[in-house]
Design a protein around this motif. Structure first.
Motif, PDB file in Angstrom:
ATOM      1  N   ILE A 302       0.836  -1.204   0.000  1.00  0.00           N
ATOM      2  CA  ILE A 302       0.000   0.000   0.000  1.00  0.00           C
ATOM      3  C   ILE A 302       0.868   1.249   0.000  1.00  0.00           C
ATOM      4  CG2 ILE A 302      -1.740   1.286   1.285  1.00  0.00           C
ATOM      5  CD1 ILE A 302      -2.664  -1.368   2.482  1.00  0.00           C
ATOM      6  N   HIS A 303       0.512   2.187  -0.854  1.00  0.00           N
ATOM      7  CA  HIS A 303       1.144   3.498  -0.873  1.00  0.00           C
ATOM      8  C   HIS A 303       0.037   4.533  -0.679  1.00  0.00           C
ATOM      9  CE1 HIS A 303       5.119   2.128  -2.381  1.00  0.00           C
ATOM     10  NE2 HIS A 303       4.375   1.124  -2.845  1.00  0.00           N
ATOM     11  N   LYS A 304       0.096   5.234   0.462  1.00  0.00           N
ATOM     12  CA  LYS A 304      -0.954   6.184   0.815  1.00  0.00           C
ATOM     13  C   LYS A 304      -0.421   7.599   0.646  1.00  0.00           C
ATOM     14  CE  LYS A 304      -4.727   6.186   4.159  1.00  0.00           C
ATOM     15  NZ  LYS A 304      -5.207   5.584   5.423  1.00  0.00           N
ATOM     16  N   LEU A 305      -1.125   8.391  -0.153  1.00  0.00           N
ATOM     17  CA  LEU A 305      -0.627   9.704  -0.529  1.00  0.00           C
ATOM     18  C   LEU A 305      -1.549  10.822  -0.037  1.00  0.00           C
ATOM     19  CD1 LEU A 305       0.222   8.807  -4.252  1.00  0.00           C
ATOM     20  CD2 LEU A 305       1.695   8.597  -2.250  1.00  0.00           C
ATOM     21  N   GLY A 306      -0.950  11.796   0.643  1.00  0.00           N
ATOM     22  CA  GLY A 306      -1.714  12.939   1.144  1.00  0.00           C
ATOM     23  C   GLY A 306      -1.014  14.245   0.803  1.00  0.00           C
ATOM     24  N   LEU A 307      -1.341  15.307   1.529  1.00  0.00           N
ATOM     25  CA  LEU A 307      -0.718  16.610   1.287  1.00  0.00           C
ATOM     26  C   LEU A 307       0.794  16.549   1.477  1.00  0.00           C
ATOM     27  CD1 LEU A 307      -3.194  19.137   2.997  1.00  0.00           C
ATOM     28  CD2 LEU A 307      -2.637  19.013   0.557  1.00  0.00           C
ATOM     29  N   LYS A 308       1.222  15.857   2.510  1.00  0.00           N
ATOM     30  CA  LYS A 308       2.657  15.781   2.808  1.00  0.00           C
ATOM     31  C   LYS A 308       3.418  15.119   1.679  1.00  0.00           C
ATOM     32  CE  LYS A 308       5.843  14.395   6.486  1.00  0.00           C
ATOM     33  NZ  LYS A 308       5.955  13.741   7.822  1.00  0.00           N
ATOM     34  N   GLU A 309       2.801  14.125   1.041  1.00  0.00           N
ATOM     35  CA  GLU A 309       3.438  13.396  -0.058  1.00  0.00           C
ATOM     36  C   GLU A 309       3.143  14.026  -1.427  1.00  0.00           C
ATOM     37  OE1 GLU A 309       2.705  11.105   3.490  1.00  0.00           O
ATOM     38  OE2 GLU A 309       1.238  11.969   2.090  1.00  0.00           O
ATOM     39  N   ASN A 310       2.463  15.164  -1.416  1.00  0.00           N
ATOM     40  CA  ASN A 310       2.018  15.831  -2.649  1.00  0.00           C
ATOM     41  C   ASN A 310       1.103  14.920  -3.471  1.00  0.00           C
ATOM     42  OD1 ASN A 310       1.941  18.135  -4.290  1.00  0.00           O
ATOM     43  ND2 ASN A 310       3.500  17.332  -5.668  1.00  0.00           N
ATOM     44  N   GLY A 311       0.373  14.068  -2.756  1.00  0.00           N
ATOM     45  CA  GLY A 311      -0.538  13.145  -3.425  1.00  0.00           C
ATOM     46  C   GLY A 311      -1.940  13.691  -3.572  1.00  0.00           C
ATOM     47  N   VAL A 312      -2.274  14.727  -2.810  1.00  0.00           N
ATOM     48  CA  VAL A 312      -3.545  15.439  -2.967  1.00  0.00           C
ATOM     49  C   VAL A 312      -3.246  16.928  -2.910  1.00  0.00           C
ATOM     50  CG1 VAL A 312      -4.893  13.565  -1.903  1.00  0.00           C
ATOM     51  CG2 VAL A 312      -4.094  15.466  -0.488  1.00  0.00           C
ATOM     52  N   ARG A 313      -4.150  17.720  -3.471  1.00  0.00           N
ATOM     53  CA  ARG A 313      -3.939  19.159  -3.486  1.00  0.00           C
ATOM     54  C   ARG A 313      -5.228  19.852  -3.927  1.00  0.00           C
ATOM     55  NH1 ARG A 313      -1.739  16.598  -7.770  1.00  0.00           N
ATOM     56  NH2 ARG A 313      -2.009  17.425  -9.877  1.00  0.00           N
ATOM     57  N   MET A 314      -5.222  21.151  -3.874  1.00  0.00           N
ATOM     58  CA  MET A 314      -6.337  21.935  -4.400  1.00  0.00           C
ATOM     59  C   MET A 314      -5.890  22.588  -5.698  1.00  0.00           C
ATOM     60  SD  MET A 314      -8.610  24.915  -2.530  1.00  0.00           S
ATOM     61  CE  MET A 314      -7.364  26.203  -2.665  1.00  0.00           C
ATOM     62  N   SER A 315      -6.806  22.745  -6.625  1.00  0.00           N
ATOM     63  CA  SER A 315      -6.480  23.392  -7.893  1.00  0.00           C
ATOM     64  C   SER A 315      -6.000  24.818  -7.636  1.00  0.00           C
ATOM     65  CB  SER A 315      -7.701  23.411  -8.808  1.00  0.00           C
ATOM     66  OG  SER A 315      -8.732  24.205  -8.239  1.00  0.00           O
ATOM     67  N   PRO A 316      -5.221  25.384  -8.548  1.00  0.00           N
ATOM     68  CA  PRO A 316      -4.704  26.746  -8.346  1.00  0.00           C
ATOM     69  C   PRO A 316      -5.759  27.838  -8.489  1.00  0.00           C
ATOM     70  CG  PRO A 316      -3.988  25.886 -10.466  1.00  0.00           C
ATOM     71  CD  PRO A 316      -4.637  24.742  -9.740  1.00  0.00           C
ATOM     72  N   MET A 317      -7.002  27.472  -8.777  1.00  0.00           N
ATOM     73  CA  MET A 317      -8.089  28.444  -8.903  1.00  0.00           C
ATOM     74  C   MET A 317      -7.740  29.527  -9.934  1.00  0.00           C
ATOM     75  SD  MET A 317      -9.174  28.787  -4.870  1.00  0.00           S
ATOM     76  CE  MET A 317     -10.654  29.728  -5.225  1.00  0.00           C
ATOM     77  N   LYS A 318      -7.383  29.081 -11.109  1.00  0.00           N
ATOM     78  CA  LYS A 318      -6.919  29.963 -12.182  1.00  0.00           C
ATOM     79  C   LYS A 318      -7.901  31.078 -12.496  1.00  0.00           C
ATOM     80  CE  LYS A 318      -5.698  29.744 -17.109  1.00  0.00           C
ATOM     81  NZ  LYS A 318      -5.497  28.826 -18.270  1.00  0.00           N
ATOM     82  N   ILE A 339      -1.474  20.605   8.789  1.00  0.00           N
ATOM     83  CA  ILE A 339      -1.828  19.251   8.360  1.00  0.00           C
ATOM     84  C   ILE A 339      -0.570  18.458   8.030  1.00  0.00           C
ATOM     85  CG2 ILE A 339      -2.995  17.893   6.577  1.00  0.00           C
ATOM     86  CD1 ILE A 339      -5.049  20.186   6.367  1.00  0.00           C
ATOM     87  N   LYS A 340       0.342  19.057   7.285  1.00  0.00           N
ATOM     88  CA  LYS A 340       1.574  18.361   6.907  1.00  0.00           C
ATOM     89  C   LYS A 340       2.415  17.993   8.119  1.00  0.00           C
ATOM     90  CE  LYS A 340       2.177  20.256   2.241  1.00  0.00           C
ATOM     91  NZ  LYS A 340       3.043  21.078   1.349  1.00  0.00           N
ATOM     92  N   ASN A 341       2.343  18.799   9.168  1.00  0.00           N
ATOM     93  CA  ASN A 341       3.127  18.545  10.378  1.00  0.00           C
ATOM     94  C   ASN A 341       2.385  17.685  11.396  1.00  0.00           C
ATOM     95  OD1 ASN A 341       5.383  20.031   9.500  1.00  0.00           O
ATOM     96  ND2 ASN A 341       4.486  21.961  10.200  1.00  0.00           N
ATOM     97  N   GLY A 342       1.174  17.243  11.042  1.00  0.00           N
ATOM     98  CA  GLY A 342       0.431  16.355  11.928  1.00  0.00           C
ATOM     99  C   GLY A 342      -0.241  17.049  13.095  1.00  0.00           C
ATOM    100  N   ILE A 343      -0.293  18.368  13.074  1.00  0.00           N
ATOM    101  CA  ILE A 343      -0.935  19.118  14.162  1.00  0.00           C
ATOM    102  C   ILE A 343      -2.443  19.155  13.972  1.00  0.00           C
ATOM    103  CG2 ILE A 343      -1.083  21.389  15.261  1.00  0.00           C
ATOM    104  CD1 ILE A 343       1.867  21.802  14.400  1.00  0.00           C
ATOM    105  N   LEU A 344      -2.878  19.320  12.737  1.00  0.00           N
ATOM    106  CA  LEU A 344      -4.298  19.282  12.394  1.00  0.00           C
ATOM    107  C   LEU A 344      -4.529  17.996  11.606  1.00  0.00           C
ATOM    108  CD1 LEU A 344      -7.132  20.531  12.180  1.00  0.00           C
ATOM    109  CD2 LEU A 344      -6.323  21.825  10.185  1.00  0.00           C
ATOM    110  N   VAL A 345      -5.211  17.059  12.222  1.00  0.00           N
ATOM    111  CA  VAL A 345      -5.440  15.748  11.606  1.00  0.00           C
ATOM    112  C   VAL A 345      -6.881  15.689  11.113  1.00  0.00           C
ATOM    113  CG1 VAL A 345      -5.435  13.250  11.934  1.00  0.00           C
ATOM    114  CG2 VAL A 345      -3.735  14.665  13.105  1.00  0.00           C
ATOM    115  N   ILE A 346      -7.056  15.501   9.807  1.00  0.00           N
ATOM    116  CA  ILE A 346      -8.397  15.473   9.219  1.00  0.00           C
ATOM    117  C   ILE A 346      -8.945  14.049   9.299  1.00  0.00           C
ATOM    118  CG2 ILE A 346      -9.782  16.131   7.236  1.00  0.00           C
ATOM    119  CD1 ILE A 346      -8.081  18.392   8.482  1.00  0.00           C
TER     120      ILE A 346
END
Length: 365
Positions: A302-318, A339-346
């Motif tokens: 299993i490879h789990k990808l989140g913000l820290k791994e740049n596996g999810v993100r928000m569009s740049p809202m062009k 979130i990336k530092n684990g302080i705010l866990v979703i």
């Protein structure tokens, strides 16, 4: 000269004797969903171009197709002198993937949004999972900050785990904004119970808009095309035109009706009306799986990808960034670091969603 020609021809046949193929089996949403399947296929095609390998897609029209299509793909890979990889796209293909993978131990398999049914993952299988809740948190916060009616909507497809994780994140994004700003933005929730019926998405979106919602986040595959269409129809009926400048001028002063896209950057589908998109790197995952298999760097499991791994993100809202205040964007950037530092866990489960409490957060500005 003749010897040189013979040598070149010999080298051509040696090179062409080795071939590697990547085959993607879609879920029932299929190509053209402008979302999950299209994003995965884009990554596979990019890998094919970069590595000089053949790519192929097999369309599933109903769930009964999954086993036969994966079997057909594996048999095609076995014909290749240098092997290849089969991609199964979507949670609904879980049982089919692991059943077929066991029958073809010499073929690489990759699952997108597929978790192993047991802790034992076969050595020929790799699973990519995503922290959808983290990208959904971002658009939830944006929605709560932007709504003029104080009511936003969520429309899911079939309530499978990836869809539910999008919902959890969206709800927490709204909740955190409410708690930090003393607001009471409400969420209206619904499901199409399908992924490939834009009409169902449009009908449900129009119902939510009629109920006072002005922004809808969808996690519903091709059903979302109908949701975006509904938002566009409502917005154009207000503005009277559908050119971007007129829409943005109106929205800046008066608000309007908006959709939020999912999986890939869907902002282009209705510029100025798709407020943002909660993206997950299905294209990155599909690219990496092909590359690892081709280069012999296979890493099963299993490879789990989140913000820290740049596996999810928000569009740049062009098109729509100007509709969101600079304060909100700055707050969001700070929350991403938490979130990336684990302080705010979703939360990623219903239980953790219900027990979630917004931590004490002090913005450094």
């Amino acid at each position: 000269m003749k010897k040189l020609l013979v040598f070149i021809l010999a080298m051509f046949f040696v090179v062409s004797a080795f071939s590697f193929k990547a085959i993607m089996v879609t879920d029932t949403g299929g190509l053209g969903d402008k979302s999950f399947n299209d994003g995965t296929w884009a990554g596979i095609q990019r890998a094919g171009e970069d590595l000089g390998i053949e790519t192929q897609v097999i369309q599933s029209y109903e769930q009964a197709d999954y086993i036969s299509n994966l079997t057909k793909a594996a048999q095609e890979i076995q014909k290749e002198p240098d092997g290849g990889i089969v991609y199964a796209v979507g949670f609904m293909m879980t049982d089919a993937l692991f059943q077929v993978a066991q029958q073809f131990p010499d073929v690489y398999f990759a699952g997108i949004d597929i978790a192993p049914p047991t802790e034992d993952v076969p050595p020929n299988v790799i699973c990519f999972l995503f922290k959808e809740q983290e990208s959904a948190f971002l658009v939830g916060y944006i929605a709560a900050a932007t709504t003029r009616t104080g009511k936003v909507g969520f429309i899911g497809g079939i309530p499978i785990p990836p869809v539910e994780r999008f919902r959890y994140g969206f709800e927490i994004g709204v909740k955190v904004y409410n708690d930090l700003h003393g607001r009471n933005v409400e969420i209206l929730k619904g499901y199409t119970n399908a992924f490939s019926d834009p009409k169902k998405g449009k009908d449900l979106a129009l119902s939510q808009f009629a109920g006072g919602v002005d922004i809808i986040f969808h996690a519903s595959g091709a059903c979302g095309n109908g949701i975006i269409e509904a938002a566009k129809e409502k917005m154009v009926s207000l503005v009277g035109k559908e050119d971007l400048a007129t829409i943005l001028d109106y929205a800046y002063s008066n608000g309007g009706y908006f959709a939020i896209g999912v999986d890939v950057d869907q902002d282009y589908m209705a510029p100025g009306i798709v407020l943002a998109s909660a993206m997950k790197g299905v294209d990155t995952a599909s690219y990496l799986g092909v590359k690892w298999a081709y280069e012999g760097n296979w890493m099963p499991g299993i490879h789990k990808l989140g913000l820290k791994e740049n596996g999810v993100r928000m569009s740049p809202m062009k098109y729509t960034k100007g509709l969101v205040t600079n304060d909100t964007l700055a707050e969001l950037a700070y929350l991403v670091t938490l979130i990336k530092n684990g302080i705010l866990v979703i939360p990623e489960t219903e239980e953790s969603l219900k027990s979630f409490k917004t931590p004490k957060i002090a913005f450094p500005f």
